[in-house]
Design a protein around this motif. Sequence first.
Motif, PDB file in Angstrom:
ATOM      1  N   ALA A 174       8.512  -2.572 -12.214  1.00 33.91           N
ATOM      2  CA  ALA A 174       8.167  -2.465 -10.793  1.00 33.91           C
ATOM      3  C   ALA A 174       6.691  -2.771 -10.588  1.00 33.91           C
ATOM      4  CB  ALA A 174       8.501  -1.064 -10.284  1.00 33.91           C
ATOM      5  N   SER A 175       5.862  -2.445 -11.570  1.00 36.91           N
ATOM      6  CA  SER A 175       4.427  -2.692 -11.466  1.00 36.91           C
ATOM      7  C   SER A 175       4.133  -4.183 -11.361  1.00 36.91           C
ATOM      8  CB  SER A 175       3.702  -2.100 -12.676  1.00 36.91           C
ATOM      9  OG  SER A 175       2.324  -2.423 -12.642  1.00 36.91           O
ATOM     10  N   VAL A 176       4.800  -4.986 -12.175  1.00 34.69           N
ATOM     11  CA  VAL A 176       4.583  -6.433 -12.153  1.00 34.69           C
ATOM     12  C   VAL A 176       4.964  -7.004 -10.787  1.00 34.69           C
ATOM     13  CG1 VAL A 176       5.450  -8.633 -13.054  1.00 34.69           C
ATOM     14  CG2 VAL A 176       4.780  -6.821 -14.627  1.00 34.69           C
ATOM     15  N   ARG A 177       6.084  -6.554 -10.243  1.00 40.11           N
ATOM     16  CA  ARG A 177       6.520  -7.062  -8.941  1.00 40.11           C
ATOM     17  C   ARG A 177       5.580  -6.614  -7.825  1.00 40.11           C
ATOM     18  NH1 ARG A 177      11.419  -9.523  -8.882  1.00 40.11           N
ATOM     19  NH2 ARG A 177      12.643  -9.366 -10.802  1.00 40.11           N
ATOM     20  N   ASN A 178       5.068  -5.385  -7.949  1.00 40.65           N
ATOM     21  CA  ASN A 178       4.139  -4.896  -6.940  1.00 40.65           C
ATOM     22  C   ASN A 178       2.823  -5.682  -6.987  1.00 40.65           C
ATOM     23  OD1 ASN A 178       3.407  -2.861  -4.871  1.00 40.65           O
ATOM     24  ND2 ASN A 178       1.887  -2.237  -6.378  1.00 40.65           N
ATOM     25  N   GLN A 179       2.343  -5.959  -8.192  1.00 37.16           N
ATOM     26  CA  GLN A 179       1.117  -6.744  -8.329  1.00 37.16           C
ATOM     27  C   GLN A 179       1.318  -8.175  -7.817  1.00 37.16           C
ATOM     28  OE1 GLN A 179       0.189  -6.386 -12.471  1.00 37.16           O
ATOM     29  NE2 GLN A 179      -0.315  -4.213 -12.332  1.00 37.16           N
ATOM     30  N   ARG A 180       2.504  -8.710  -8.026  1.00 40.24           N
ATOM     31  CA  ARG A 180       2.835 -10.044  -7.504  1.00 40.24           C
ATOM     32  C   ARG A 180       2.741 -10.044  -5.979  1.00 40.24           C
ATOM     33  NH1 ARG A 180       6.349 -14.648  -7.926  1.00 40.24           N
ATOM     34  NH2 ARG A 180       8.047 -14.674  -6.412  1.00 40.24           N
ATOM     35  N   GLU A 181       3.276  -9.019  -5.354  1.00 39.72           N
ATOM     36  CA  GLU A 181       3.221  -8.922  -3.902  1.00 39.72           C
ATOM     37  C   GLU A 181       1.786  -8.803  -3.410  1.00 39.72           C
ATOM     38  OE1 GLU A 181       4.333  -5.521  -0.701  1.00 39.72           O
ATOM     39  OE2 GLU A 181       6.021  -6.249  -1.916  1.00 39.72           O
ATOM     40  N   GLN A 182       0.982  -8.014  -4.117  1.00 38.88           N
ATOM     41  CA  GLN A 182      -0.409  -7.848  -3.711  1.00 38.88           C
ATOM     42  C   GLN A 182      -1.185  -9.160  -3.809  1.00 38.88           C
ATOM     43  OE1 GLN A 182      -1.330  -5.098  -2.190  1.00 38.88           O
ATOM     44  NE2 GLN A 182       0.780  -4.478  -2.568  1.00 38.88           N
ATOM     45  N   LEU A 183      -0.900  -9.949  -4.825  1.00 40.32           N
ATOM     46  CA  LEU A 183      -1.569 -11.243  -4.957  1.00 40.32           C
ATOM     47  C   LEU A 183      -1.226 -12.150  -3.774  1.00 40.32           C
ATOM     48  CD1 LEU A 183      -1.236 -12.033  -8.770  1.00 40.32           C
ATOM     49  CD2 LEU A 183      -3.355 -11.734  -7.482  1.00 40.32           C
ATOM     50  N   PHE A 184       0.045 -12.158  -3.391  1.00 39.34           N
ATOM     51  CA  PHE A 184       0.444 -12.947  -2.232  1.00 39.34           C
ATOM     52  C   PHE A 184      -0.288 -12.482  -0.976  1.00 39.34           C
ATOM     53  CE2 PHE A 184       4.357 -14.338  -4.533  1.00 39.34           C
ATOM     54  CZ  PHE A 184       4.258 -15.697  -4.263  1.00 39.34           C
ATOM     55  N   LEU A 185      -0.388 -11.176  -0.794  1.00 42.57           N
ATOM     56  CA  LEU A 185      -1.064 -10.647   0.383  1.00 42.57           C
ATOM     57  C   LEU A 185      -2.544 -10.994   0.388  1.00 42.57           C
ATOM     58  CD1 LEU A 185       0.676  -7.156   0.675  1.00 42.57           C
ATOM     59  CD2 LEU A 185       0.855  -9.056   2.300  1.00 42.57           C
ATOM     60  N   HIS A 186      -3.180 -10.960  -0.779  1.00 40.78           N
ATOM     61  CA  HIS A 186      -4.597 -11.337  -0.871  1.00 40.78           C
ATOM     62  C   HIS A 186      -4.788 -12.810  -0.504  1.00 40.78           C
ATOM     63  CE1 HIS A 186      -6.453  -7.677  -2.242  1.00 40.78           C
ATOM     64  NE2 HIS A 186      -5.600  -7.535  -3.238  1.00 40.78           N
TER      65      HIS A 186
END
Length: 210
Positions: A174-186
């Motif tokens: 779940a951490s990897v997917r959450n970090q992926r989402e944060q990168l998109f948002l940035h």
Amino acid sequence: MSARRARTRQRLLDAALEVFAEEGFGRSTVEQVCERAGFTRGAFYSNFTSLDELFLAMWERRSAHMLDDLRAVLADVAPDGPRAALHAALAAVPVDDAWYRVTAEFTAHALRHPALRRVMAAREQAILETIMPVVVAALSRAGRRVTDEEALGRALVAVHDGTSVQVLMEPDSASVRNQREQLFLHVLDAYSAPSEHAASPVPVTPEEPQ
């Protein structure tokens, strides 16, 4: 194209995806694809001149379906901010193990053949030019104004391609997917700005993994 020929092409494309994913593009043969599809070499060559052409047709079909799905989900997204639009977009463009393996191998193949590399680059650009108006419109509804459409498109592709590998390596994280989402948002934050009526920037505060 007749309905019969369309069905034949569909079966060959479906069979090719399975064969390419199992054997690797470089080790796959026309005979393997024909055997999997239940056709002769004649049926193959009446539709495609080579495995390269077959892959490009497969890519075009998959891209068209992806664009249709993306348009549909983003059109229904309420103007609740970029995060809602991003969730919908990521659901419409999932990370697919088999497709990633096939495209990665074909990309390596294309890099060794300049003419094929140019074809792929042109098609990727065409896809990006088709998809970006959809993304820009969704961001506009979410209160964001895109400041550099081309740069945003290339950055989104880079994040998608790079983080797809991480997701595939750790599919249960779940951490990897959450970090992926944060990168998109940035990225969305970096290449867009609040619209005149918007009150706040893209919310990039990490969420707790689900």
